[in-house]
Scaffold this active site. Structure first.
Site, mmCIF file in Angstrom:
data_model
loop_
_atom_site.group_PDB
_atom_site.id
_atom_site.type_symbol
_atom_site.label_atom_id
_atom_site.label_comp_id
_atom_site.label_asym_id
_atom_site.label_seq_id
_atom_site.Cartn_x
_atom_site.Cartn_y
_atom_site.Cartn_z
ATOM 1 N N GLY A 264 0.811 -1.213 0.000
ATOM 2 C CA GLY A 264 0.000 0.000 0.000
ATOM 3 C C GLY A 264 0.843 1.261 0.000
ATOM 4 O O GLY A 264 2.062 1.216 -0.193
ATOM 5 N N GLY A 266 1.999 5.162 1.665
ATOM 6 C CA GLY A 266 2.323 5.773 2.951
ATOM 7 C C GLY A 266 3.668 5.318 3.468
ATOM 8 O O GLY A 266 4.305 4.414 2.928
ATOM 9 N N SER A 267 4.076 5.980 4.526
ATOM 10 C CA SER A 267 5.403 5.754 5.078
ATOM 11 C C SER A 267 5.537 4.356 5.657
ATOM 12 O O SER A 267 6.560 3.698 5.502
ATOM 13 C CB SER A 267 5.678 6.790 6.157
ATOM 14 O OG SER A 267 5.611 8.066 5.586
ATOM 15 N N VAL A 268 4.494 3.896 6.341
ATOM 16 C CA VAL A 268 4.563 2.576 6.977
ATOM 17 C C VAL A 268 4.699 1.495 5.909
ATOM 18 O O VAL A 268 5.573 0.620 5.991
ATOM 19 C CB VAL A 268 3.315 2.337 7.868
ATOM 20 C CG1 VAL A 268 3.287 0.908 8.379
ATOM 21 C CG2 VAL A 268 3.289 3.312 9.032
ATOM 22 N N GLU A 289 0.047 -1.439 -7.224
ATOM 23 C CA GLU A 289 -0.377 -0.225 -7.933
ATOM 24 C C GLU A 289 0.796 0.706 -8.080
ATOM 25 O O GLU A 289 1.107 1.192 -9.144
ATOM 26 C CB GLU A 289 -1.385 0.564 -7.095
ATOM 27 C CG GLU A 289 -2.602 -0.112 -6.729
ATOM 28 C CD GLU A 289 -3.377 0.769 -5.790
ATOM 29 O OE1 GLU A 289 -4.548 0.492 -5.634
ATOM 30 O OE2 GLU A 289 -2.832 1.735 -5.230
ATOM 31 N N ASN A 379 -7.331 9.994 3.456
ATOM 32 C CA ASN A 379 -7.025 9.907 2.023
ATOM 33 C C ASN A 379 -8.177 9.255 1.272
ATOM 34 O O ASN A 379 -8.829 9.865 0.444
ATOM 35 C CB ASN A 379 -5.743 9.090 1.796
ATOM 36 C CG ASN A 379 -4.541 9.729 2.471
ATOM 37 O OD1 ASN A 379 -4.435 10.950 2.527
ATOM 38 N ND2 ASN A 379 -3.651 8.906 2.985
ATOM 39 N N GLY A 383 -6.679 1.474 -3.495
ATOM 40 C CA GLY A 383 -6.788 0.112 -4.020
ATOM 41 C C GLY A 383 -6.746 -0.935 -2.932
ATOM 42 O O GLY A 383 -6.734 -2.136 -3.225
HETATM 43 N N1 COA Z 1 -6.173 7.371 15.250
HETATM 44 C C1 COA Z 1 -6.013 8.671 14.906
HETATM 45 N N2 COA Z 1 -5.073 9.094 14.025
HETATM 46 C C2 COA Z 1 -4.245 8.161 13.527
HETATM 47 C C3 COA Z 1 -4.335 6.804 13.847
HETATM 48 C C4 COA Z 1 -5.356 6.420 14.755
HETATM 49 N N3 COA Z 1 -5.526 5.155 15.106
HETATM 50 N N4 COA Z 1 -3.384 6.130 13.186
HETATM 51 C C5 COA Z 1 -2.714 7.027 12.435
HETATM 52 N N5 COA Z 1 -3.234 8.253 12.654
HETATM 53 C C6 COA Z 1 -2.799 9.499 12.033
HETATM 54 C C7 COA Z 1 -1.322 9.766 12.284
HETATM 55 O O1 COA Z 1 -1.126 10.377 13.542
HETATM 56 C C8 COA Z 1 -0.998 10.697 11.128
HETATM 57 O O2 COA Z 1 -1.547 11.957 11.429
HETATM 58 P P1 COA Z 1 -0.802 13.316 11.009
HETATM 59 O O3 COA Z 1 -0.882 13.332 9.501
HETATM 60 O O4 COA Z 1 -1.634 14.367 11.664
HETATM 61 O O5 COA Z 1 0.591 13.185 11.540
HETATM 62 C C9 COA Z 1 -1.843 10.108 9.974
HETATM 63 O O6 COA Z 1 -2.898 9.368 10.606
HETATM 64 C C10 COA Z 1 -1.059 9.180 9.041
HETATM 65 O O7 COA Z 1 -0.473 8.186 9.811
HETATM 66 P P2 COA Z 1 0.968 7.587 9.506
HETATM 67 O O8 COA Z 1 1.317 6.711 10.658
HETATM 68 O O9 COA Z 1 1.896 8.663 9.108
HETATM 69 O O10 COA Z 1 0.647 6.583 8.343
HETATM 70 P P3 COA Z 1 0.959 6.435 6.801
HETATM 71 O O11 COA Z 1 1.628 7.583 6.142
HETATM 72 O O12 COA Z 1 1.617 5.133 6.682
HETATM 73 O O13 COA Z 1 -0.542 6.338 6.210
HETATM 74 C C11 COA Z 1 -2.781 5.519 5.976
HETATM 75 C C12 COA Z 1 -1.454 5.438 6.750
HETATM 76 C C13 COA Z 1 -3.710 4.434 6.502
HETATM 77 C C14 COA Z 1 -3.430 6.893 6.163
HETATM 78 C C15 COA Z 1 -2.444 5.296 4.453
HETATM 79 O O14 COA Z 1 -1.775 4.079 4.301
HETATM 80 C C16 COA Z 1 -3.706 5.271 3.607
HETATM 81 O O15 COA Z 1 -4.209 6.307 3.197
HETATM 82 N N6 COA Z 1 -4.258 4.069 3.344
HETATM 83 C C17 COA Z 1 -5.475 3.908 2.600
HETATM 84 C C18 COA Z 1 -5.244 3.748 1.136
HETATM 85 C C19 COA Z 1 -4.468 2.505 0.832
HETATM 86 O O16 COA Z 1 -4.243 1.639 1.647
HETATM 87 N N7 COA Z 1 -4.043 2.368 -0.364
HETATM 88 C C20 COA Z 1 -3.257 1.162 -0.689
HETATM 89 C C21 COA Z 1 -3.385 0.770 -2.012
HETATM 90 S S1 COA Z 1 -2.950 2.242 -2.941
#
Ligand code: COA
Length: 499
Positions: A264, A266-268, A289, A379, A383
């Site tokens: 997927g 994002g940073s994680v 993707e 976001n 996918g």
């Molecule tokens: N409750 C509240 N906020 C939370 C949280 C929770 N349980 N877990 C994470 N967050 C917040 C973080 O604090 C961070 O906030 P900030 O932007 O204010 O700092 C934000 O969510 C993003 O978290 P981060 O740990 O930096 O995760 P990421 O960059 O790895 O993104 C998703 C994680 C889930 C947002 C991202 O993977 C995503 O949009 N996924 C959905 C789409 C997807 O999976 N696509 C894959 C195929 S393209």
């Protein structure tokens, strides 16, 4: 120079400034734009459209893309009030604000649904396809840049096509695309793709040159987002994941080189995929993707032999090097339309290992990936649903806590459902791995709390679970309905989920 890129004679007199091309856009039009996770999106024409909005014009456009696009499109159009509706995914701060305050109408969609919706007319007529390209062939065929997304479908269905030829995108991208477009039911045939590296289509988007009304020359680079440095917590998650996959190989449930990997955004996700560089796995393939930094590292290290995606999304730090040295990846990378990269039929056939990121997971294995505290769009589902539901193995990663420990990512009940307990096989946090396959809800709750919850929240979660058993011990999925979302309420009221 431009002869190299604009090879169709009859189109040469359709080169114009972005401002001129922007005049084709009228109020309330539906626009299909190229772009997928800030790569390969149009830049000059959207900036010219934003200027019209800034001067007070009410354009009210509906913009459909592959996935997220850069600031020149989502950001500029949102700030200028030009964006009225947006599908199917975004990651921009300004569009996110507009979506959350209701000034932009947003329907968060599975990415694989979008091309079919466009072809079937579910979004109405597509007035203009606005696509970035590295070149236009003699016959009008469009050679996309760093992404395909839905560009081929937009070009096929739109009344008019506007092409931004981006000279900053290397011409060596030519040949890396594989365009295939399934027919609509009832005439749809099986997609003849059985391996990640197979080609089934053309390396350009077929287009009648008469449909192309404007060509704009641009040199603005993709504004990709920096990825966070890989921290110890992500490394720990990667370690758990790799150990889990090694065990699956030992049990002969996976081949030694695994199955094609999807990762997927994002940073994680980037960090977890990156962890495979230090693993013992060899000859891996990617069917995903987004081909992001960690995938390039895996290609560089030779761990991954081939990567198929719909976009090449490289962080700003390594974008120049990537543009200059793209040739070294060329034979090991393929871009497909998202109708193919995210296609359930292909995902199921290839047996993908899907690895996506959760915002929160509940004790029964439901996942929220989109709405913070159940309400605030982050976001979109992207996918992740296409892959999760159809994967051979669907894995979700998340840190066990967020917001400096004031939020537990393992909660009694998710505040928004994206992926249900039926689709989620494995959860990985820095604490460990919960393998949910074949477990009943009550067994899943124990597996998740024991292996994935942060120690600070374990007792609180068990307390919730025991309380729910007392109320409804004889039920399949015990919940205390009045308390199931009380953790979220507590965070919203007091800034912490801690007792
Ligand atoms: N409750 C509240 N906020 C939370 C949280 C929770 N349980 N877990 C994470 N967050 C917040 C973080 O604090 C961070 O906030 P900030 O932007 O204010 O700092 C934000 O969510 C993003 O978290 P981060 O740990 O930096 O995760 P990421 O960059 O790895 O993104 C998703 C994680 C889930 C947002 C991202 O993977 C995503 O949009 N996924 C959905 C789409 C997807 O999976 N696509 C894959 C195929 S393209």
């Amino acid at each position: 120079m431009i002869e190299n890129r604009l090879r169709c004679e009859i189109l040469k007199d359709r080169i114009m400034e972005a401002k001129e091309a922007a005049k084709f856009f009228k109020k309330d039009m539906v626009v299909g734009a190229s772009g997928f996770t800030p790569a390969g999106y149009p830049k000059s024409v959207p900036l010219a459209l934003a200027e019209r909005g800034e001067k007070g014009e009410d354009l009210g456009l509906t913009i459909i893309t592959g996935a997220s696009v850069g600031d020149e499109l989502d950001g500029a159009l949102s700030r200028a009030g030009v964006l009225k509706r947006r599908y199917p995914y975004q990651t921009n701060k300004n569009s996110r604000n507009g979506i959350n305050d209701g000034s932009i109408q947003y329907a968060d969609m599975h990415l694989s649904h979008v091309p079919q919706w466009v072809k079937s007319g579910f979004f109405g007529n597509i007035d203009i396809a606005l696509v970035e390209a590295v070149a236009i062939r003699e016959d009008g065929g469009i050679i996309p840049s760093t992404s395909i997304g839905n560009s081929n479908v937009f070009v096929e269905k739109a009344d008019k096509v506007i092409v931004e030829i981006n000279t900053s995108q290397p011409l060596s991208l030519e040949g890396v695309h594989d365009i295939y477009s399934p027919e609509n039911p009832p005439n749809r045939k099986p997609i003849p793709l059985t391996k990640t590296n197979e080609r089934i289509g053309t390396d350009y988007i077929p287009c009648d040159p008469d449909k192309i009304v404007a060509i704009v020359i641009s040199d603005i680079k993709d504004k990709t987002r920096p990825v966070a440095p890989i921290d110890d917590i992500s490394k720990q998650m990667a370690k758990h994941l790799i150990k889990f996959l090694e065990k699956e190989v030992e049990k002969e449930r996976l081949p030694e080189n695994l199955l094609p990997l999807q990762s997927g955004v994002g940073s994680v996700a980037n960090a977890v995929l990156g962890g495979l560089v230090d693993s013992n796995f060899e000859n891996l393939t990617i069917y995903s993707e987004v081909i992001q930094d960690s995938a390039l590292d895996l290609l560089d290290s030779g761990k991954v032999t081939f990567a198929s995606g719909t976009s090449l999304t490289v962080s700003p730090e390594r974008l120049d090097d990537f543009y200059e040295n793209f040739d070294k990846y060329k034979d090991r990378v393929l871009l497909r339309p998202q109708e193919i990269s995210n296609n359930p039929e292909v995902i199921r056939r290839l047996g993908i290992i899907a690895m996506n990121t959760a915002i929160e997971v509940d004790i029964y294995g439901n996942v929220n990936s989109t709405n913070i505290m159940g309400s605030k769009m982050m976001n979109g589902i992207g996918g992740s649903g296409d892959f999760t539901r159809n994967a051979y193995l669907s894995i979700f990663t998340t840190q066990s806590i967020a917001k400096n420990g004031d939020v537990s990512s393992i909660v009694p009940m998710v505040s928004h459902h994206d992926h249900t307990e039926h689709d989620v096989h494995v959860i990985v946090t820095e604490q460990g791995v919960a393998d949910l396959r074949g477990l009943s809800p009550k067994e899943r709750a124990i597996e998740i709390i024991d292996n994935c919850a942060h120690p600070e929240y374990k007792e609180q979660l068990l307390e919730y679970l025991n309380g729910s058993y007392e109320i409804c011990a004889s039920k399949h999925t015990p919940h205390s309905i009045d308390k199931s979302l009380s953790w979220h309420k507590k965070f919203l009221d007091s800034g912490t989920m801690k007792k």
